[in-house]
Design an enzyme around this catalytic site. Structure first.
Site, PDB file in Angstrom:
ATOM      1  N   LYS A 178       0.834  -1.252  -0.033  1.00  0.00           N
ATOM      2  CA  LYS A 178       0.027  -0.026  -0.122  1.00  0.00           C
ATOM      3  C   LYS A 178       0.935   1.278  -0.054  1.00  0.00           C
ATOM      4  O   LYS A 178       1.933   1.271   0.617  1.00  0.00           O
ATOM      5  CB  LYS A 178      -0.938   0.104   1.336  1.00  0.00           C
ATOM      6  CG  LYS A 178      -1.977   1.112   1.298  1.00  0.00           C
ATOM      7  CD  LYS A 178      -2.980   0.732   2.331  1.00  0.00           C
ATOM      8  CE  LYS A 178      -3.944   1.886   2.630  1.00  0.00           C
ATOM      9  NZ  LYS A 178      -4.804   1.706   3.854  1.00  0.00           N
TER      10      LYS A 178
ATOM     11  N   SER B 208      -9.548   2.381   2.815  1.00  0.00           N
ATOM     12  CA  SER B 208      -8.419   2.832   1.911  1.00  0.00           C
ATOM     13  C   SER B 208      -7.546   2.107   1.242  1.00  0.00           C
ATOM     14  O   SER B 208      -6.801   2.455   0.356  1.00  0.00           O
ATOM     15  CB  SER B 208      -7.601   3.959   2.973  1.00  0.00           C
ATOM     16  OG  SER B 208      -6.858   3.264   3.668  1.00  0.00           O
TER      17      SER B 208
ATOM     18  N   SER C 256      -9.951  -0.290   7.015  1.00  0.00           N
ATOM     19  CA  SER C 256      -9.395  -0.204   5.679  1.00  0.00           C
ATOM     20  C   SER C 256      -8.967  -1.523   4.867  1.00  0.00           C
ATOM     21  O   SER C 256      -8.689  -1.376   3.638  1.00  0.00           O
ATOM     22  CB  SER C 256      -8.289   0.825   5.621  1.00  0.00           C
ATOM     23  OG  SER C 256      -8.918   2.280   5.962  1.00  0.00           O
TER      24      SER C 256
END
Length: 458
Positions: free
Chosen positions: A77, A152, A176
């Site tokens: 990420k 996210s 997330s």
């Protein structure tokens, strides 16, 4: 888009046995990422660096080294430091930032033989329930490009669901890395706070909440990644020991809660799918009783959101004052709110957070595992912060996130595994929540639950 040819465990076995090489595996992953550009799941690649790293893994194998993740391609990420890579947090403020070193978790994955093949999209500062950013635009759902995978960690989740890589690494401060996997049909694990060391890396707006979170198609691959990353490190004062031995799955006291004890809306297809999954698990021999957590008065996500807003304001208030248009408009609004909160407001949010953690702690003195929905709805149009309606009620922009944040505030481990789909084939997930520090018990139970649900689905 095609699924990966093998699991992380299978790739490592093949590379170790010499049936393929880390270099060949990395080249194949880079090809899949290139072909999937419209998905916008992977926002940065560095093929030369990736192939050099893969060749180094092959050299280590030839030298006789044993690596549990030998040659496994991973996506990381875009808010986790990955040494030598551009890591931006999806923000124009960090558009040219190159991580000076690996986060401890990434360092450990590389030591285990994993090869970074790309950086996965995140919303700006990982502070939004959909994955879109000022730098890279929206990430699309692998099953329908007009929909969002959520956020996210939408980039890492979409990369796994689309078969680009077998394993991705996200973060989770409020769901997330559980909600996006639930929306795209893969598994996402939020460990106990401190189980995997966090950092070195960016300053966090989520004080004492965010964790490194593996995402994969199966619980077995998540477990493999977790074991490579977990364990105390003196560089992270919050890193903590967790229980070594898993309890027998036949032993834990298991409860289920259709709405996590909250007065929230849930779409019928999710509510019915969750109950059907619980019934199938009960039929398989698990002893499961309905029981809801009892929350303190005023326990809502709104009560704890000032912590996120104030954290953003503390970190990014100065550049916001200079030019608010640098930020994603939704993040700018959060920073603006954060600048308006008083010290008493933030303290009240901390009190609410502590009360939620205490309520969950009391609940887990009498049970070992809790089953709940991961999400109340399936994916929605990528132009919206959330669906317009959930369960027949008008939905606020955060109504899709109701079942995950309290787990972070209690610092408990939780995993989302696929539970069902709606008539259009859009997935949703079942969340298994465990006692703090009992991550291995939770993962063992989740693997059993995953197997049972797949067996009944055949």
């Amino acid at each position: 888009m095609t699924k990966p040819v093998n699991s992380a465990r299978g790739i490592a076995a093949d590379v170790t046995a010499g049936r393929t090489s880390a270099a060949e595996t990395a080249k194949a992953a880079l090809g899949r990422i290139e072909a999937a550009k419209p998905l916008n799941a992977v926002v940065t690649i560095d093929p030369a660096r990736t192939l050099t790293d893969a060749a180094a893994v092959d050299d280590r194998l030839r030298a006789g080294e044993t690596m549990p993740l030998a040659g496994v391609p991973i996506v990381v990420k875009d808010n986790i430091w990955t040494g030598g890579w551009r890591v931006t947090q999806g923000s124009r403020l960090f558009a040219d930032f190159v991580a000076p070193q690996d986060a401890i978790a990434i360092e450990r994955l590389r030591r285990a033989g994993a090869v970074v093949v790309g950086i996965g999209a995140t919303s700006e500062f990982a502070c939004k329930g959909v994955t879109t950013s000022p730098l890279f635009g929206p990430t699309r759902h692998p099953l329908n490009p007009e929909l969002t995978p959520g956020g996210s960690s939408g980039g890492p989740a979409a990369a796994v669901a689309a078969g680009l890589v077998p394993l991705a690494i996200g973060t989770d401060a409020g769901g997330s890395s559980r909600r996006p996997p639930a929306h795209v049909g893969v598994a996402g694990f939020k460990p106990s706070y401190g189980a995997i060391p966090y950092g070195p890396g960016f300053a966090e707006p989520f004080f004492g909440l965010s964790v490194i979170a593996p995402i994969a198609a199966t619980v077995a691959d998540i477990t493999l990644a977790f074991e490579a990353m977990a364990g105390v490190d003196p560089r992270d004062p919050d890193s903590a020991l967790i229980a070594r031995d898993a309890d027998d799955i036949a032993g834990p006291r298991i409860a289920f809660s259709p709405r996590l004890g909250l007065d929230v809306a849930v779409d019928d297809v999710v509510a019915n799918g969750f109950i059907s999954a619980v019934e199938r698990l009960s039929a398989s021999g698990l002893r499961i009783a309905q029981r809801d957590p009892v929350w303190p008065a005023g326990a809502t996500e709104e009560a704890i959101m000032p912590l996120q807003h104030a954290g953003l304001a503390a970190l990014h208030g100065d550049p916001f004052r200079q030019d608010p248009t640098v930020f994603d408009p939704d993040i700018a609004r959060q920073i603006e709110r954060g600048l308006s909160w008083s010290g008493a407001d933030v303290a009240a949010a901390l009190v609410a957070s502590t009360a939620i953690a205490n309520a969950f702690a009391a609940f887990f003195t009498e049970i070992d595992l809790l089953l709940a929905p991961t999400v109340p709805c399936v994916a929605w149009p990528l132009t919206q912060l959330g669906p317009d309606m959930i369960g027949g009620r008008p939905a606020s922009p955060r109504a899709h996130a109701v079942f995950t944040p309290f787990v972070n505030h209690a610092r408990l481990p939780a995993i989302s595994i696929p539970c069902g789909t709606d008539a259009a084939g859009l997935p949703f997930g079942l969340q298994v929540i465990g006692r703090r520090g009992q991550d291995r018990t939770l993962l063992r139970a989740a693997q059993h639950i995953e197997t049972m649900l797949r067996t009944f689905a055949k």
